[in-house]
Design a protein around this motif. Structure first.
Motif, PDB file in Angstrom:
ATOM      1  N   VAL A 410      48.786  25.215  39.227  1.00  0.00           N
ATOM      2  CA  VAL A 410      47.560  25.600  39.935  1.00  0.00           C
ATOM      3  C   VAL A 410      46.968  24.396  40.662  1.00  0.00           C
ATOM      4  CG1 VAL A 410      45.166  26.303  39.589  1.00  0.00           C
ATOM      5  CG2 VAL A 410      47.007  27.566  38.473  1.00  0.00           C
ATOM      6  N   VAL A 411      46.872  23.259  39.975  1.00  0.00           N
ATOM      7  CA  VAL A 411      46.332  22.045  40.610  1.00  0.00           C
ATOM      8  C   VAL A 411      47.227  21.623  41.759  1.00  0.00           C
ATOM      9  CG1 VAL A 411      45.852  19.594  40.252  1.00  0.00           C
ATOM     10  CG2 VAL A 411      45.121  21.266  38.549  1.00  0.00           C
ATOM     11  N   ASN A 412      48.535  21.681  41.573  1.00  0.00           N
ATOM     12  CA  ASN A 412      49.486  21.309  42.618  1.00  0.00           C
ATOM     13  C   ASN A 412      49.273  22.153  43.878  1.00  0.00           C
ATOM     14  OD1 ASN A 412      52.225  20.131  43.519  1.00  0.00           O
ATOM     15  ND2 ASN A 412      52.578  22.332  43.606  1.00  0.00           N
ATOM     16  N   GLU A 413      49.150  23.459  43.731  1.00  0.00           N
ATOM     17  CA  GLU A 413      48.992  24.346  44.888  1.00  0.00           C
ATOM     18  C   GLU A 413      47.654  24.125  45.589  1.00  0.00           C
ATOM     19  OE1 GLU A 413      51.235  26.166  46.211  1.00  0.00           O
ATOM     20  OE2 GLU A 413      52.725  25.851  44.627  1.00  0.00           O
ATOM     21  N   LEU A 414      46.589  23.955  44.825  1.00  0.00           N
ATOM     22  CA  LEU A 414      45.265  23.808  45.439  1.00  0.00           C
ATOM     23  C   LEU A 414      45.118  22.458  46.134  1.00  0.00           C
ATOM     24  CD1 LEU A 414      43.007  25.461  42.709  1.00  0.00           C
ATOM     25  CD2 LEU A 414      43.639  26.375  44.951  1.00  0.00           C
ATOM     26  N   ILE A 488      50.332  32.655  43.782  1.00  0.00           N
ATOM     27  CA  ILE A 488      50.699  32.029  42.509  1.00  0.00           C
ATOM     28  C   ILE A 488      49.452  31.582  41.770  1.00  0.00           C
ATOM     29  CG2 ILE A 488      51.801  29.998  41.477  1.00  0.00           C
ATOM     30  CD1 ILE A 488      53.947  30.206  43.646  1.00  0.00           C
ATOM     31  N   VAL A 489      48.516  30.942  42.480  1.00  0.00           N
ATOM     32  CA  VAL A 489      47.294  30.439  41.861  1.00  0.00           C
ATOM     33  C   VAL A 489      46.486  31.587  41.260  1.00  0.00           C
ATOM     34  CG1 VAL A 489      45.050  29.393  42.335  1.00  0.00           C
ATOM     35  CG2 VAL A 489      47.127  28.365  43.263  1.00  0.00           C
ATOM     36  N   ARG A 490      46.238  32.631  42.038  1.00  0.00           N
ATOM     37  CA  ARG A 490      45.423  33.740  41.533  1.00  0.00           C
ATOM     38  C   ARG A 490      46.051  34.365  40.291  1.00  0.00           C
ATOM     39  NH1 ARG A 490      45.808  37.677  44.354  1.00  0.00           N
ATOM     40  NH2 ARG A 490      46.943  37.095  46.242  1.00  0.00           N
ATOM     41  N   THR A 491      47.360  34.546  40.310  1.00  0.00           N
ATOM     42  CA  THR A 491      48.040  35.196  39.190  1.00  0.00           C
ATOM     43  C   THR A 491      47.997  34.326  37.933  1.00  0.00           C
ATOM     44  OG1 THR A 491      49.528  36.311  40.730  1.00  0.00           O
ATOM     45  CG2 THR A 491      50.199  36.231  38.437  1.00  0.00           C
ATOM     46  N   LEU A 492      48.267  33.026  38.070  1.00  0.00           N
ATOM     47  CA  LEU A 492      48.272  32.143  36.901  1.00  0.00           C
ATOM     48  C   LEU A 492      46.878  31.994  36.302  1.00  0.00           C
ATOM     49  CD1 LEU A 492      50.703  29.277  37.991  1.00  0.00           C
ATOM     50  CD2 LEU A 492      51.129  31.086  36.327  1.00  0.00           C
ATOM     51  N   ALA A 494      44.387  34.107  36.371  1.00  0.00           N
ATOM     52  CA  ALA A 494      43.960  35.346  35.707  1.00  0.00           C
ATOM     53  C   ALA A 494      44.768  35.638  34.451  1.00  0.00           C
ATOM     54  CB  ALA A 494      44.060  36.518  36.689  1.00  0.00           C
ATOM     55  N   SER A 495      46.083  35.384  34.487  1.00  0.00           N
ATOM     56  CA  SER A 495      46.936  35.796  33.361  1.00  0.00           C
ATOM     57  C   SER A 495      47.087  34.711  32.311  1.00  0.00           C
ATOM     58  CB  SER A 495      48.315  36.205  33.884  1.00  0.00           C
ATOM     59  OG  SER A 495      48.940  35.117  34.546  1.00  0.00           O
ATOM     60  N   GLU A 496      47.462  33.504  32.722  1.00  0.00           N
ATOM     61  CA  GLU A 496      47.764  32.441  31.764  1.00  0.00           C
ATOM     62  C   GLU A 496      46.529  31.670  31.324  1.00  0.00           C
ATOM     63  OE1 GLU A 496      50.713  31.999  30.446  1.00  0.00           O
ATOM     64  OE2 GLU A 496      51.543  33.629  31.645  1.00  0.00           O
ATOM     65  N   LEU A 497      45.576  31.467  32.218  1.00  0.00           N
ATOM     66  CA  LEU A 497      44.409  30.644  31.911  1.00  0.00           C
ATOM     67  C   LEU A 497      43.180  31.468  31.557  1.00  0.00           C
ATOM     68  CD1 LEU A 497      44.810  27.890  34.669  1.00  0.00           C
ATOM     69  CD2 LEU A 497      45.788  27.991  32.371  1.00  0.00           C
ATOM     70  N   ARG A 498      43.274  32.790  31.614  1.00  0.00           N
ATOM     71  CA  ARG A 498      42.192  33.703  31.217  1.00  0.00           C
ATOM     72  C   ARG A 498      40.865  33.335  31.887  1.00  0.00           C
ATOM     73  NH1 ARG A 498      41.644  33.847  24.998  1.00  0.00           N
ATOM     74  NH2 ARG A 498      41.586  31.581  25.289  1.00  0.00           N
ATOM     75  N   GLY A 499      40.947  33.011  33.181  1.00  0.00           N
ATOM     76  CA  GLY A 499      39.748  32.529  33.855  1.00  0.00           C
ATOM     77  C   GLY A 499      39.550  33.143  35.226  1.00  0.00           C
ATOM     78  N   SER A 500      38.916  32.391  36.094  1.00  0.00           N
ATOM     79  CA  SER A 500      38.590  32.858  37.441  1.00  0.00           C
ATOM     80  C   SER A 500      38.706  31.688  38.405  1.00  0.00           C
ATOM     81  CB  SER A 500      37.173  33.435  37.476  1.00  0.00           C
ATOM     82  OG  SER A 500      36.222  32.423  37.159  1.00  0.00           O
ATOM     83  N   ILE A 501      38.761  32.016  39.701  1.00  0.00           N
ATOM     84  CA  ILE A 501      38.804  31.000  40.743  1.00  0.00           C
ATOM     85  C   ILE A 501      37.782  31.350  41.809  1.00  0.00           C
ATOM     86  CG2 ILE A 501      40.722  32.175  41.907  1.00  0.00           C
ATOM     87  CD1 ILE A 501      41.620  29.353  42.826  1.00  0.00           C
TER      88      ILE A 501
END
Length: 528
Positions: A410-414, A488-492, A494-501
Motif C-alpha cells: 500500500v505504501v509503495n503504490e501511494l 490494489i490499494v483499496r482492496t488491501l 479494506a480486506s487485509e488492514l480492516r481500515g479505510s483510505i
C-alpha cells in the motif's frame, strides 16, 4: 504494589534488604517442598525505629499485629491454609511469638496454643537476620506426622529444610552470587535431589535423582561416590567436565548447569550449605530435560527452516524482478515498459518483506527500517529526471508479520502515485507520517491499535474534493483513469488492514492520502 513496600517504608531498612527478600521469595518454593509445609513471610504493622529502640535495632511495637506479605504452599504435601494468607493480619498470642522471635534473633517453635488462631499444626518461626538486624520473620507450618515412621527421604528433606532455615536466619541464604539464568528447565525438589558432604561425596540420592543419572549412563548406585568423579566417567556429548560444571557437581557454587549425554540431558542446580563461614555440604537438584531439549531442538530447526524459506522466496522474487527489468528493456511500447516497471516495483516490495522475515522469526516484524528503504525505492523507480525528496515522520514499531506485505504494498503504490501524478514532471517532496491510537475496539469487539499512515506530496493538488472509501465500497471496479495500483490499494486496505483510505487536499497545498489500519493490540516494542 511490591510485597516489600512495607519494609521500604521503614527508614532502618534499605534497598538491599528488600532485594534479599525478593531473592528469598523467588526461591522459597524449594524450602516449602523440603519442609512439607506452608511458608508465611510476616512483617509488623508498627515498628520502633532503631534510634528509639532499647536494643538499638528496629523492633515491632509491643502488641503490634503482623502483616503476611507472601505465602507459599508445598507441592510435596497438603496445605495448612485453605485460603491465601497474603494481606491477612496475625495478632494475639501468635503476634507475640513472632515479636519474640524478631527480638531474640533465634529460631523458635511456637506452641499450638500460641498459634491456634492461625493454624493447628507445628509452626517454626525463623527471624531473617541481615547485617545484625531482623528484617522479617518466616513461619513454616507443617504436619509433624507423629502417627507414622518417616521415610529416609522425608528425614533428609526435613533436615535440608532445617539447614536452609538456619542459613536464612543467619542471612547466608539465599546467596546474592546465584546466577539469574533462565528458569526454563530449572530442577525442582520433586524432580530429583542429592545431598553432598563437604568433599562432594553423595550422602543421599532420591529415587528420581538416581533415575536421572541412570538415563545419563550411570551404572550402579550414587550413594558414597564422589559426584564429580562419577560425572567424568559418564558418556557425555562433550568429553570431560568443563570448569563451569565442576563447581556445581562439587556443590561449591550456587549455580545452574546442564549435563548432556549421548541419549539424555539433565539440568543441575547446586545449593551450598554453610555453618557460618564454613561449607558443610550441598544440596543438588537435578531434572531430566531430555524431551524438553528435544523439543527445543525441533523449534530451532523449524525456525531455521522458516528463515531459509523466507530467504529463498526473497531470492526468487529478486530473480523475477530482474527478469522483468530485462524484459522491460526489450519493450518498444512505452505503456508496456511502464507496466513492467510497476510490476517490478511491486515484486521488489514483497521481496523486502521476506528479507526482513528471514532475519527473525516472530509474530511481528520491525517495520521501520524496511519501509524507509521501500519509500526511497518507490520514489527512485517512479521518478524520471525529477528531484524528489523523501521525509519519514513517526514510527511503525513492530507490525504483525502477516500484515507487513500488505502495508508495504500500500505504501509503495501511494508513494509511486504521489510522484507520478501528484508531482508529475516537477521536483518536490513526498512525506510519510505515522501516528498511533491505542485500545480501540474493532467492529468484532476485539481490542486493537489503530495506525494512521499519511502520504503527502506538495504537488499540484486535487482540488477541494475529499474521497474516502472503506468496506464493501472499496471492492468496486476501477473508475475511469484509475490504474491497477489504486485498485490494489483499496482492496488491501479494506480486506487485509480492516481500515479505510481517504484522499484530501493538504493543509499547505498538494494531496494527502490517509490510510487507517487496524491491528490486534500488542506491546509497542521497537517504537521510537
Amino acid at each position: 504494589m511490591a510485597f516489600t513496600d512495607p519494609l521500604r517504608s521503614v527508614p532502618d531498612f534499605d534497598a538491599g534488604d528488600a532485594e534479599w527478600l525478593h531473592l528469598l521469595v523467588g526461591d522459597w518454593q524449594l524450602l516449602a517442598d523440603l519442609g512439607f509445609g506452608d511458608l508465611l513471610l510476616c512483617f509488623p504493622r508498627a515498628v520502633v525505629a532503631a534510634a528509639e529502640s532499647p536494643t538499638g535495632q528496629p523492633i515491632p511495637e509491643e502488641g503490634s499485629e503482623f502483616l503476611v506479605l507472601a505465602h507459599a504452599r508445598p507441592t510435596t504435601g497438603p496445605t495448612a491454609y485453605q485460603k491465601d494468607m497474603v494481606g491477612e493480619l496475625v495478632g494475639g498470642a501468635a503476634a507475640s511469638t513472632l515479636r519474640r522471635a524478631w527480638v531474640d534473633h533465634r529460631i523458635e517453635r511456637a506452641s499450638l496454643s500460641e498459634w491456634s488462631s492461625v493454624a493447628s499444626r507445628s509452626v517454626t518461626l525463623v527471624p531473617l537476620v541481615r547485617n545484625g538486624r531482623t528484617i522479617a520473620v518466616v513461619s513454616l507450618t507443617a504436619d509433624p506426622q507423629r502417627d507414622r515412621l518417616p521415610s529416609r527421604m522425608e528425614l533428609v528433606y526435613r533436615e535440608s529444610a532445617a539447614d536452609l532455615l538456619r542459613m536464612a536466619n543467619q542471612g547466608t541464604w539465599p546467596d546474592f552470587a546465584v546466577r539469574s539464568d533462565s528458569r526454563r528447565g530449572a530442577p525442582r525438589v520433586g524432580d530429583g535431589m542429592l545431598r553432598l558432604n563437604a568433599s562432594g561425596a553423595v550422602e543421599f540420592c532420591s529415587p528420581n535423582g538416581l533415575s536421572t543419572f541412570r538415563r545419563l549412563g550411570l551404572q550402579g548406585d550414587l550413594t558414597g561416590q564422589n559426584l564429580l568423579r562419577v560425572a567424568r566417567e559418564l558418556p557425555l556429548n562433550a568429553p570431560g567436565v568443563d570448569e563451569t560444571l565442576a563447581p556445581v557437581l562439587a556443590g561449591t557454587m550456587p549455580w545452574r548447569a546442564e549435563l548432556s549425554g549421548v541419549a539424555a540431558s539433565a539440568t543441575l542446580r547446586a545449593i551450598p550449605l554453610r555453618q557460618g563461614a564454613e561449607r558443610t555440604g550441598a544440596l543438588l537438584l537435578c531434572r531430566d530435560v531430555t524431551e524438553l531439549r528435544r523439543r527445543d531442538l525441533q523449534l530451532v530447526s523449524k525456525d531455521a527452516t522458516i528463515r531459509e524459506i523466507h530467504h529463498r522466496v526473497k531470492n526468487n522474487l529478486q530473480t523475477v524482478s530482474a527478469l522483468l527489468r530485462l524484459q522491460s528493456r526489450r519493450m518498444h511500447s512505452e505503456e508496456g515498459r511502464n507496466g513492467l516497471r510497476h510490476a517490478m516495483r511491486r515484486v521488489s516490495s514483497i521481496a523486502r518483506v521476506h528479507e526482513s522475515l528471514s532475519h527473525e522469526i516472530s509474530e511481528d516484524v520491525d517495520f521501520d527500517e524496511l519501509i524507509r528503504h521501500q519509500v526511497k525505492l518507490a520514489v527512485e523507480t517512479a521518478s524520471e529526471g525529477q528531484q524528489v525528496q523523501t521525509e519519514v515522520h513517526g514510527s511503525f514499531g513492530r507490525l504483525p508479520s502477516k500484515s507487513a506485505t500488505s502495508v508495504a504494498l500500500v505504501v509503495n503504490e501511494l508513494v509511486a502515485n504521489a510522484v507520478e501524478h501528484g508531482l508529475r514532471d516537477r521536483d518536490g517532496t513526498v512525506e510519510l507520517a505515522v501516528t498511533h491510537r491505542e485500545n480501540e475496539v474493532s467492529e468484532s469487539g476485539d481490542a486493537c491499535r489503530v495506525v494512521e499512515i499519511t502520504i503527502h506530496d506538495d504537488g499540484r493538488g486535487m482540488g477541494d474534493a475529499v474521497i474516502e472509501e472503506s468496506g464493501v465500497s472499496a471492492y468496486r471496479p476501477p473508475s475511469e483513469g484509475e490504474g491497477l495500483g489504486m485498485q490494489i490499494v483499496r482492496t488491501l486496505v479494506a480486506s487485509e488492514l480492516r481500515g479505510s483510505i481517504r484522499w484530501q487536499p493538504g493543509a499547505e497545498g498538494g494531496t494527502s492520502a490517509v490510510i487507517t489500519a487496524r491491528f490486534p493490540q500488542q506491546p509497542l516494542s521497537g517504537r521510537r
